[in-house]
Design an enzyme around this catalytic site. Structure first.
Site, PDB file in Angstrom:
ATOM      1  N   CYS A 148       0.841  -0.957   0.029  1.00 26.65           N
ATOM      2  CA  CYS A 148       0.125   0.164   0.263  1.00 26.65           C
ATOM      3  C   CYS A 148       0.832   1.361   0.067  1.00 26.65           C
ATOM      4  O   CYS A 148       0.760   2.259  -0.629  1.00 26.65           O
ATOM      5  CB  CYS A 148      -1.033   0.054   1.270  1.00 26.65           C
ATOM      6  SG  CYS A 148      -2.458  -0.929   1.074  1.00 26.65           S
ATOM      7  N   CYS A 229      -8.185  -2.851  -3.871  1.00 27.78           N
ATOM      8  CA  CYS A 229      -7.746  -3.742  -4.813  1.00 27.78           C
ATOM      9  C   CYS A 229      -8.187  -5.155  -5.065  1.00 27.78           C
ATOM     10  O   CYS A 229      -8.823  -5.631  -4.033  1.00 27.78           O
ATOM     11  CB  CYS A 229      -6.060  -4.028  -4.438  1.00 27.78           C
ATOM     12  SG  CYS A 229      -5.177  -2.337  -4.893  1.00 27.78           S
ATOM     13  N   CYS A 232      -7.082  -7.763  -2.542  1.00 26.19           N
ATOM     14  CA  CYS A 232      -7.236  -7.452  -1.107  1.00 26.19           C
ATOM     15  C   CYS A 232      -8.436  -7.135  -0.367  1.00 26.19           C
ATOM     16  O   CYS A 232      -8.924  -6.712   0.449  1.00 26.19           O
ATOM     17  CB  CYS A 232      -6.052  -6.407  -0.810  1.00 26.19           C
ATOM     18  SG  CYS A 232      -4.400  -6.743  -1.244  1.00 26.19           S
ATOM     19  N   CYS A 255      -5.176   1.458   4.364  1.00 27.07           N
ATOM     20  CA  CYS A 255      -4.128   1.568   3.482  1.00 27.07           C
ATOM     21  C   CYS A 255      -3.094   2.439   3.859  1.00 27.07           C
ATOM     22  O   CYS A 255      -1.951   2.545   3.299  1.00 27.07           O
ATOM     23  CB  CYS A 255      -4.550   1.832   2.087  1.00 27.07           C
ATOM     24  SG  CYS A 255      -5.230   3.434   1.936  1.00 27.07           S
TER      25      CYS A 255
END
Length: 259
Positions: A148, A229, A232, A255
């Protein structure tokens, strides 16, 4: 001494060591930084429960420089409101190269619909393939915070340099880590951090989308109330914390952009 070797076999770089290149936001001029601090001291309490329209109108009137609207593309409410209240403001999308295809499709539609705003697509210094080669495959599983940092936090920092502040889509209803988020604050560079949707619920967000015929991210109607994402993000059960599907494999809830 910095250890440049990572764990899972192979001579991979330590994920705590980012690639060479720019990683930070340029300092604000002193006068702008001072104006920002004074604005937050005076206005943060007054805007804490203000409407999105009032917050954005305030930003348009008082911000001592250009603002940028950060869009995750999870929803397009912020793009619509900014189009009404912040004419000409840039939009910024962090293209991590790990997004769902649907997220990238929404970004393309936003760019077409709100063509009076430039959409800046911020990317990491390394492509996804280069990151795998440098740090080893699946860094998001082994060191999600490092992934991240390199693909979100540092690109945002670099691309924030031209602006006096940024507009975020933070909502207090998104989970306990955001329950007391301010509508107006300073980030760690002294820039204004403005969150006009901070009082909105997920239901209010979806109602605004319907009532204004906005671009809809299809996954938000398929059990993904919070979308990051693809690697994730998992769907969540009805009634569960909206961010429970983010980094479900790790003890991580943010993040790094809003910490």
């Amino acid at each position: 001494m910095i250890n440049l070797l990572n764990q899972p076999g192979g001579n991979f770089r330590d994920p705590d060591v980012s690639p060479e290149g720019p990683k930070e936001t340029a300092p604000l001029p002193d006068d702008v930084a001072q104006q920002n601090a004074a604005l937050v001291e005076t206005w943060a309490p007054k805007l804490y429960r203000a409407s999105a329209a009032d917050i954005l109108d305030w930003a348009h009137q008082y911000a001592p420089g250009d603002l940028v609207v950060t869009l995750s593309m999870e929803n397009t409410v912020l793009a619509e409101l900014a189009d009404r209240h912040l004419p000409g403001a840039d939009f910024l999308f962090l293209d991590t190269e790990y997004h769902f295809p649907e997220t990238l499709e929404v970004a393309d539609k936003v760019e077409a619909r709100y063509s009076s705003h430039s959409l800046v697509r911020a990317k990491a210094q390394l492509t996804r393939a280069q990151q795998d080669e440098t740090y080893g495959p699946n860094l998001y599983l082994r060191a999600p915070s490092a992934c991240c940092r390199m693909r979100k936090v540092e690109p945002l920092a670099v691309h924030m340099s031209p602006y006096a502040g940024w507009i975020t889509g933070l909502r207090r209803a998104d989970g306990p880590t955001r329950a007391e988020a301010p509508a107006l604050s300073l980030d760690n560079t002294g820039r204004l951090k403005i969150s006009p949707l901070v009082t909105w619920s997920l239901e209010e967000t979806e109602a605004f989308e319907r009532d204004n015929d906005l671009i809809i991210h299809p996954l938000t109607r398929q059990g993904y109330p919070s979308i990051g994402c693809a690697t994730c993000t998992l769907p969540v059960a009805e009634g569960e914390d909206p961010r429970a599907g983010r980094w479900a494999f790790a003890s991580k809830t943010e993040c790094g952009l809003h910490e």
